[in-house]
Design a protein around this motif. Structure first.
Motif, PDB file in Angstrom:
ATOM      1  N   GLY A 133       4.855   9.425 -39.931  1.00  0.00           N
ATOM      2  CA  GLY A 133       4.869   8.776 -38.374  1.00  0.00           C
ATOM      3  C   GLY A 133       6.244   8.738 -37.743  1.00  0.00           C
ATOM      4  O   GLY A 133       6.173   7.792 -36.500  1.00  0.00           O
ATOM      5  N   SER A 134       7.189   9.150 -38.274  1.00  0.00           N
ATOM      6  CA  SER A 134       8.678   8.628 -37.935  1.00  0.00           C
ATOM      7  C   SER A 134       8.744   9.377 -36.589  1.00  0.00           C
ATOM      8  O   SER A 134       8.221  10.608 -36.277  1.00  0.00           O
ATOM      9  N   ILE A 135       9.447   8.641 -35.683  1.00  0.00           N
ATOM     10  CA  ILE A 135       9.562   9.298 -34.319  1.00  0.00           C
ATOM     11  C   ILE A 135      10.828   9.813 -34.145  1.00  0.00           C
ATOM     12  O   ILE A 135      11.721   9.573 -34.469  1.00  0.00           O
ATOM     13  N   ALA A 136      10.725  11.121 -33.210  1.00  0.00           N
ATOM     14  CA  ALA A 136      11.736  11.848 -32.819  1.00  0.00           C
ATOM     15  C   ALA A 136      12.082  11.359 -31.572  1.00  0.00           C
ATOM     16  O   ALA A 136      11.370  11.107 -30.628  1.00  0.00           O
ATOM     17  N   TRP A 137      13.423  11.643 -31.102  1.00  0.00           N
ATOM     18  CA  TRP A 137      13.895  11.074 -30.034  1.00  0.00           C
ATOM     19  C   TRP A 137      15.343  11.788 -29.594  1.00  0.00           C
ATOM     20  O   TRP A 137      15.913  12.463 -30.426  1.00  0.00           O
ATOM     21  N   VAL A 138      15.789  11.791 -28.523  1.00  0.00           N
ATOM     22  CA  VAL A 138      16.936  12.370 -28.045  1.00  0.00           C
ATOM     23  C   VAL A 138      17.838  11.113 -27.624  1.00  0.00           C
ATOM     24  O   VAL A 138      17.724  10.297 -26.596  1.00  0.00           O
ATOM     25  N   GLY A 171       6.930  18.524 -26.198  1.00  0.00           N
ATOM     26  CA  GLY A 171       7.286  19.148 -25.025  1.00  0.00           C
ATOM     27  C   GLY A 171       8.082  18.440 -24.245  1.00  0.00           C
ATOM     28  O   GLY A 171       9.040  18.956 -23.647  1.00  0.00           O
ATOM     29  N   GLU A 172       7.945  17.316 -24.217  1.00  0.00           N
ATOM     30  CA  GLU A 172       8.859  16.240 -23.518  1.00  0.00           C
ATOM     31  C   GLU A 172      10.268  16.160 -23.967  1.00  0.00           C
ATOM     32  O   GLU A 172      11.251  16.260 -23.119  1.00  0.00           O
ATOM     33  N   LEU A 173      10.573  16.558 -25.216  1.00  0.00           N
ATOM     34  CA  LEU A 173      11.739  16.439 -25.892  1.00  0.00           C
ATOM     35  C   LEU A 173      12.167  17.874 -25.708  1.00  0.00           C
ATOM     36  O   LEU A 173      13.529  17.962 -25.526  1.00  0.00           O
ATOM     37  N   ALA A 174      11.561  18.832 -26.005  1.00  0.00           N
ATOM     38  CA  ALA A 174      11.678  20.161 -25.481  1.00  0.00           C
ATOM     39  C   ALA A 174      12.549  20.428 -24.231  1.00  0.00           C
ATOM     40  O   ALA A 174      13.478  21.140 -24.023  1.00  0.00           O
ATOM     41  N   ASP A 175      11.695  19.895 -23.051  1.00  0.00           N
ATOM     42  CA  ASP A 175      12.311  19.907 -21.745  1.00  0.00           C
ATOM     43  C   ASP A 175      13.595  19.360 -21.756  1.00  0.00           C
ATOM     44  O   ASP A 175      14.751  19.853 -21.023  1.00  0.00           O
ATOM     45  N   ARG A 176      13.991  18.043 -22.482  1.00  0.00           N
ATOM     46  CA  ARG A 176      15.236  17.487 -22.455  1.00  0.00           C
ATOM     47  C   ARG A 176      16.209  18.225 -22.911  1.00  0.00           C
ATOM     48  O   ARG A 176      17.612  18.441 -22.649  1.00  0.00           O
ATOM     49  N   LEU A 177      15.763  18.916 -24.243  1.00  0.00           N
ATOM     50  CA  LEU A 177      16.782  19.713 -25.006  1.00  0.00           C
ATOM     51  C   LEU A 177      16.963  21.421 -24.340  1.00  0.00           C
ATOM     52  O   LEU A 177      17.812  21.901 -24.719  1.00  0.00           O
ATOM     53  N   GLY A 178      16.144  21.647 -23.700  1.00  0.00           N
ATOM     54  CA  GLY A 178      16.126  23.225 -22.827  1.00  0.00           C
ATOM     55  C   GLY A 178      15.637  23.993 -24.159  1.00  0.00           C
ATOM     56  O   GLY A 178      16.208  25.293 -23.974  1.00  0.00           O
ATOM     57  N   ARG A 179      14.782  23.955 -24.820  1.00  0.00           N
ATOM     58  CA  ARG A 179      14.411  24.517 -25.977  1.00  0.00           C
ATOM     59  C   ARG A 179      12.844  24.934 -26.053  1.00  0.00           C
ATOM     60  O   ARG A 179      12.104  23.949 -25.156  1.00  0.00           O
ATOM     61  N   GLY A 180      12.129  25.610 -26.450  1.00  0.00           N
ATOM     62  CA  GLY A 180      10.875  25.808 -26.627  1.00  0.00           C
ATOM     63  C   GLY A 180      10.240  24.757 -27.345  1.00  0.00           C
ATOM     64  O   GLY A 180      10.740  24.197 -27.970  1.00  0.00           O
ATOM     65  N   ILE A 181       8.806  24.512 -27.181  1.00  0.00           N
ATOM     66  CA  ILE A 181       7.967  23.564 -27.960  1.00  0.00           C
ATOM     67  C   ILE A 181       7.929  23.755 -29.558  1.00  0.00           C
ATOM     68  O   ILE A 181       8.368  22.880 -30.455  1.00  0.00           O
TER      69      ILE A 181
END
Length: 683
Positions: free
Chosen positions: A331-336, A399-409
């Motif tokens: 359950g650990s959360i990924a973030w940018v 996908g929200e993280l992918a958009d910020r990173l400019g990468r695919g899901i």
């Protein structure tokens, strides 16, 4: 005959393991944890046992329970507002601690704020000498002044920790008597009663933690006892302890410091039992739940023990199964971060709202969501159908993280997994170096809801021999509570040289400890069968500032064999440090007797191997190791002992998902464990 029930409360799920005393069958169950209402999940699970398996509360013959109420109280700093009574002029013991930098690699790291403010520490006019003699008599008027000052400051409890009370507790006990007269409503803890060890800070912080959590733990246990009675569970609940044993709930109310690490200890005890049954001589247990990843060393089916385990920001100096937190959980959360760097944890989604795929309100991507996006998880319901996986919710969160990173899901999801594994690898590398072990000689026993999911990815980085996944990995900690024996430690600090004259005194002290231990087991715990006793002493060479716990042969003590006792220490020193000085004088700092009363344990049935290759349930599309591919999907219930298949593959079951990467071979052993190894290492 009836059902023996073990319960373990985790960050996301509460696990149940049920042993049928008639058939020998083990059943499992998971329900969502309720951190907002601790204990409610236990009652909900008991009711669900009836709905799912037809097990009525009146049929439960034994109930054991691991809880995180104590440790969570310290982490969240929601315990009592305490006052500390210390010897006059020694009131800065918590502020000074050991004057160590918490993180030696971080120059700006700071020691945590003590659980008791300096303004709540009050001096008592008295003084004991190091040998236990009275250097200055107790001034009872100073006790009265301290009590009145503590009450005026709003103290809700008092901890007494006076200088050298480990040698002579008389002043502490008298202060406790006076407080009972002056302020009978205030709960009081004595360091000499909590754990009478040498060294003031270690003894004080252990007593403080015990006093800090005791009322909350006692209230929780009392409520649990009443609730279990109300639903029809007759036996008194037992609690798993930090040292890997169990004790009654009534003792837990008084000695809650002994059970503060009960949850992590139960998992290691369960893993040790699996390793012993399967004949695995060297093992690293890897317990990954919803919030953390914990690892322990198991040798010859026995976990390693130690003192000084972390409780939040503080070390607690009681004997406990040695467990190290090495990373995040499912359950650990990924973030940018603000610099655009992808990170994982330490914040966890917990049980509520949970990962996005749980449909419980979570919207932030977690490690579990990353596995769902990669197609590695989500092909069956999770947690015994408690969760119907929402793939689209996971894809939206990642996908929200992918958009910020400019990468695919899928690329972002795999990066989340890699970052989590990388963090674990860094911590495990330090752990194996500290223990001086070669990972290539060890197996990783992966359990917990997320252990089998991540286990192979970590194992191929640290290059262990194999990964072992037990039959019910998601509920192994609950099973550990059923396996644990009644167990307790009894300690006496003697601080003396090892000489023929002193050995007689040491022998007498061991006799006293043995008497106390046997009274505890038979009178307090109601155990009448034969007990196992282990004698040990914390010893050192004169001039050393650290001790080594050395197991002693009772025959050497009975015969007055000083050389035999000394040789046991020399051999232990040589094993740990590679050298020993058998001519150097040896000191005995403290004595310990550990007593165990065996409980009836579940037996894992041995299956007759039938070699062959199982038929996959179907092929599924996944993203693995940088690309899209189709892999075999197997149901755990369809696998039989002796079968073998190659990765990449996925194995699904009610309590977890096992992911087997490319280049690995999985075989099912005679106890239904999955034994996963690199193709060149498969046997």
């Amino acid at each position: 005959m009836g059902y023996r029930v073990g319960v373990d409360i985790g960050g996301s799920f509460t696990d149940f393991a049920v042993f049928d005393e008639d058939s020998g069958e083990i059943k499992s169950l998971k329900v969502f944890s309720r951190p907002d209402q601790p204990g409610e999940e236990v009652i909900a699970g008991v009711r669900m046992l009836g709905e799912r398996y037809g097990i009525q509360p009146s049929q439960i013959s034994y109930f054991t329970h691991g809880t995180t109420v104590g440790i969570n109280t310290v982490i969240q700093r929601k315990g009592l507002k305490l006052a500390l009574f210390a010897t006059q002029n020694f009131c800065d013991v918590l502020e000074l601690a050991r004057l160590k930098t918490p993180d030696m690699y971080h120059l700006l790291s700071r020691r945590p704020t003590p659980l008791i403010k300096r303004s709540m520490v009050f001096g008592i006019d008295e003084r004991m000498a190091p040998d236990g003699s009275v250097r200055k008599a107790l001034d009872e008027a100073s006790v009265e002044r301290a009590v009145r000052a503590a009450q005026a400051a709003g103290a809700e409890g008092i901890v007494i920790s006076l200088l050298h009370a480990y040698r002579n507790p008389a002043h502490e006990l008298r202060v406790k008597e006076l407080i009972a007269t002056l302020a009978p409503d205030l709960p009081v803890s004595c360091s000499s009663e909590t754990w009478p060890i040498i060294r003031e800070y270690e003894r004080t912080i252990t007593a403080v933690i015990g006093g800090y959590v005791q009322p909350r733990v006692a209230h929780y246990l009392g409520s649990l006892q009443a609730a279990l009675k109300n639903v029809g569970v007759q036996p008194e609940p037992r609690l798993t302890k930090s040292n890997g044993g169990v004790m009654t709930a009534e003792q837990g109310k008084r000695d809650c410091v002994q059970m503060i690490l009960s949850g992590t200890a139960a998992g290691v005890i369960g893993a040790a039992h699996v390793a012993a049954t399967a004949g695995i001589p060297r093992c690293l247990s890897l317990d990954i739940g919803g919030t953390s990843a914990d690892i322990a060393v198991i040798i010859d089916g026995k976990p390693q023990y130690g003192v000084g385990e972390l409780i939040g920001d503080f070390q607690i100096h009681i004997p406990s199964v040695s467990v190290s937190s090495v990373g995040e959980g499912g359950g650990s959360i990924a973030w940018v971060d603000p610099l655009g760097v992808l990170k994982v944890g330490p914040e966890s989604a917990g049980s509520r709202p949970g990962p996005a795929c749980y449909r419980r309100g979570g919207t932030r991507a977690t490690i579990t969501d990353a596995f769902v996006c990669c197609g590695l998880v989500g092909h069956s319901d999770l947690g015994y159908k408690a969760v119907e996986v929402d793939v689209e919710a996971s894809r939206k969160a990642v996908g929200e993280l992918a958009d910020r990173l400019g990468r695919g899901i899928e690329e972002t999801a795999e990066a989340i997994i890699q970052i989590a594994v990388s963090g674990m690898y860094s911590e495990v590398s330090g752990l194996v170096s500290r223990y001086g072990i070669d990972p290539r000689e060890y197996a990783v026993l992966a359990f917990g809801g997320a252990g089998p999911m991540l286990g192979c990815f970590l194992a191929r980085e640290i290059r262990v021999k194999e990964v072992v996944v037990p039959p019910s990995p998601g509920t192994l900690s609950a099973l550990g509570g059923l396996i644990a024996d009644l167990k307790s430690d009894f300690l006496k600090t003697v601080y003396t040289d090892l000489t023929p004259a002193n050995l007689a005194t040491i022998r007498d002290e061991f006799t006293t400890l043995r008497t106390r231990a046997e009274e505890w087991l038979r009178q307090e715990q109601g155990h009448i069968d034969q007990a196992e006793l282990v004698y040990s002493a914390e010893m050192r060479y004169r001039g050393q500032s650290y001790e080594i716990d050395t197991q002693l042969d009772p025959a050497h003590l009975a015969a007055g064999d000083v050389a035999g006792v000394g040789q046991a220490f020399h051999e232990m020193h040589r094993r740990l440090y590679g050298h020993a000085d058998e001519r150097a004088p040896v000191q005995v700092v403290s004595l310990r007797v550990v007593i165990s009363g065996n409980n009836d344990k579940p037996r894992f049935p041995r299956q007759e191997p039938r070699p062959g290759t199982p038929t996959p349930e179907r092929r599924v599309a996944v993203w693995l190791d940088g690309g899209s591919r189709d892999v075999d999907l197997y149901s755990r219930t369809a696998l039989s002992a002796g079968q073998q298949f190659n990765g990449p593959a996925i194995v699904t079951q009610d309590d977890c998902t096992t992911v087997i990467p490319s280049g690995h071979v999985c075989r099912v052993d005679e106890y239904a464990n999955l034994r996963i190894s690199a193709e060149g290492d498969a046997s």
